[in-house]
Design an enzyme around this catalytic site. Structure first.
Site, PDB file in Angstrom:
ATOM      1  N   THR A 408      63.606  41.607  69.509  1.00  0.00           N
ATOM      2  CA  THR A 408      63.784  42.575  68.421  1.00  0.00           C
ATOM      3  C   THR A 408      64.389  43.824  69.055  1.00  0.00           C
ATOM      4  OG1 THR A 408      61.910  41.692  67.168  1.00  0.00           O
ATOM      5  CG2 THR A 408      62.499  43.947  66.676  1.00  0.00           C
ATOM      6  N   GLU A 447      63.395  33.588  61.877  1.00  0.00           N
ATOM      7  CA  GLU A 447      62.246  34.406  61.481  1.00  0.00           C
ATOM      8  C   GLU A 447      61.111  33.608  60.866  1.00  0.00           C
ATOM      9  OE1 GLU A 447      61.235  37.621  62.686  1.00  0.00           O
ATOM     10  OE2 GLU A 447      63.365  37.768  62.254  1.00  0.00           O
TER      11      GLU A 447
END
Length: 599
Positions: A408, A447
């Site tokens: 991230t 995700e």
């Protein structure tokens, strides 16, 4: 308490300001500017992991744009230079402080599962598939939320058109950026996955070779995609040719015929993309040391888990403890908060999440009494019941913390008017699903692997199982701290579930232990997530503190690098301080508009 906290912050801020007079973005972006981890000055500030991205944000601020405008420009640039961490194929959470109203707002831009998803999304014959097979598949791809987040933020609070804000990133993609050792290492770590997808191999392994440090990396397909979004708006990703390309890629992953990898297709449809919407919702809020701490509410678990842990620590004077006792209390508070996270936090659109109760001081006090100064709790620890707090009690069955990828990126921005953005965005694992949309230049997220593949423990309720249109639970914790309605600092980090502990340790290191923000970010980290062992970075692993903590019953395993935080801070003299990593992920980039002069 507020006055005392403010004085302590002023001292820490002044110390941090003395580290550096600051760095300003160069007037031209033809060459990558140097990375500087701390900068102080006027006119606004940007901190990110990448110098080109920070420079894009500073250019927007210098041209009169506000913090929201700059955050979008930084995020778009990170989609070029940090393509394995973020991009328009992913999602994230946007936290914004509006100086005019002195209010904090949030946007949930998390990816969503297809309408056909069930709790058995990652199961076959009733058995969970291996994580690696779920990760590198069309099945792991959720509807991207990042472009919609940009539109939501700009429509609500922006002052510049999207087309203008995408120009620096489009130019960066077209002209290229300089490859560093981190980019090469991340490419190498994904080489076996990337080579199995022709579009990914062509882009990131040209000629079948790893990118050379110091070479120029160009992405003309992404430049063209950004140009299309600039012309048509972000809706072009959710309907029309780009949307069709995404759906075709997910449903029929373009795998090299010679590859032996089992790449399962996904069930994403154009209707799923058309139906996507961000959520404007209230932030989480707690009081800590007389300050107000705001973060992201579910579907992220960041705000509730950081908030609960801070509430647990509120009754202890962390500034007066020895280093070992401070770390012990921090570790135990993290352990407890993660136990409660696993039982109670999921997507509130599909689950009953007791957010208010999780953040109550009454519940935190009922959990804090479990912590003893001379011994360690055992994980997995059973959760408490925030709806009916019982002092020192645990309820229900224990369940381990499920796996969550550790990538991230995070950016923080402040402008000359005092507006602040703390924005965490992601494509999940480093390299996401490894699947590039052919001709479009961006990787798709994985995700949906943030969902539990199966209940974490048999018979124990799990609020994070897949479901139709559901958002997977996240650990992203973009945070803004206010004092009497005015910003004190903003911070956040990448790192999967370690985001929560990174933000918590950074906040307590700065607010309680008096570390300048850049030093609180650089401090060696520990991460306990209701697991049998706590992860330690080498700086703590090789420290005498480890033996002291082991004497209390703590057990450890080593992690070479945890998180990569950035932050901004308002200094007592009106300047902004930007802070980033000194070494993690090759060091971060802190910049201000004007290192010298007047407001």
């Amino acid at each position: 308490m507020r006055a005392s906290a403010a004085r302590q912050l002023a001292f820490a801020a002044l110390a941090g300001a003395l580290v550096s007079t600051g760095a300003a973005a160069p007037p031209s972006q033809t060459a990558t500017p140097p990375k500087v981890p701390v900068a102080a000055g006027y006119g606004g500030a940007v901190a990110s992991v990448d110098a080109d991205a920070s420079a894009a944000g500073i250019a927007v601020l210098r041209a009169g744009g506000n913090a929201v405008d700059a955050a979008v420009a930084v995020a778009a640039a990170l989609g070029v230079t940090e393509p394995y961490s973020a991009g328009i194929g992913g999602g994230g959470y946007f936290v914004y402080y509006d100086a005019s109203s002195r209010r904090v707002h949030t946007i949930d831009g998390r990816e969503t599962a297809p309408a056909t998803a069930t709790a058995a999304l990652f199961q076959e014959n009733g058995v969970p598939i291996p994580f690696a097979e779920g990760q590198t598949s069309g099945r792991s791809v959720g509807v991207p939320g990042t472009p919609a987040t940009w539109k939501s933020a700009l429509d609500a609070w922006g002052s510049r058109p999207l087309a203008q804000l995408l120009r620096p990133a489009e130019k960066l993609a077209r002209d290229g950026f300089t490859v560093d050792s981190t980019f090469r290492a991340q490419t190498e770590a994904n080489q076996d996955r990337f080579k199995d997808f022709p579009a990914t191999r062509e882009l990131f392994l040209p000629g079948g070779r790893l990118p050379v440090v110091g070479s120029t990396f160009k992405n003309p397909d992404l430049a063209a995609t950004y140009a299309e979004l600039a012309r048509k708006g972000t809706g072009a990703l959710y309907r029309g040719p780009i949307a069709e390309d995404i759906v075709n890629t997910v449903r029929k992953p373009p795998v090299d015929p010679a590859a032996t990898r089992n790449v399962r297709p996904g069930d994403l449809t154009t209707a799923d993309l058309r139906a996507y919407a961000t959520k404007r919702q209230a932030p989480t809020q707690i009081a800590y040391r007389g300050l107000d701490v705001y973060s992201m509410a579910p579907s992220s678990s960041g705000g509730t888990t950081v908030g609960e842990a801070l509430n647990i620590l509120e009754r202890t004077d962390l500034s007066a403890l020895s280093p070992a006792q401070y770390l012990h209390r921090y570790i135990e508070a993290s352990r407890i908060a993660f136990a409660d996270r696993g039982r109670w936090v999921g997507d509130p659109a599909a689950e009953s999440v007791p957010t208010r109760e999780l953040l109550s001081q009454r519940f935190a006090d009922s959990r804090a009494c479990l912590i003893k100064p001379d011994r360690t709790l055992t994980s997995p620890l059973a959760p408490g019941d925030p709806r009916n707090p019982v002092p020192c009690a645990t309820t229900g069955e224990t369940a381990p913390t499920t796996y969550e990828g550790e990538n991230t990126t995070h950016l923080t921005v402040a402008d000359r008017w005092g507006n602040v953005v703390s924005y965490t965005l992601t494509i999940e694992s480093t390299g996401g699903s490894a699947i590039t949309v052919p001709g479009r230049g961006f990787l798709l997220n994985n995700e949906l692997t943030d969902f539990s593949f199966a209940p974490a423990a048999p018979g124990v309720p799990d609020p994070n199982l897949p479901g139709p249109g559901k958002r997977p639970r996240s650990s992203m914790s973009p945070t803004i701290v206010l004092d009497h309605g005015r910003p004190v600092l903003a911070v956040g980090s990448p790192g999967g579930a370690t985001i929560i502990t990174t933000v918590l340790q950074t906040l307590t290191g700065h607010l309680d232990r008096g570390l300048p923000l850049v030093d609180a970010i650089a401090a060696p980290r520990a991460s306990q997530r209701n697991q049998t062992t706590t992860e330690l970075e080498p700086g703590l692993w090789n420290s005498p503190l480890r033996a002291e903590l082991e004497g209390l019953g703590q057990a450890f395993r080593q992690n070479p690098e945890i998180g990569a935080a950035t932050g901004v801070q308002r200094l007592p003299d009106g300047r902004w301080l930007a802070a980033a990593e000194t070494s993690r992920r090759g060091g971060g980039s802190a910049m201000v508009v004007r290192p010298h002069g007047k407001p």
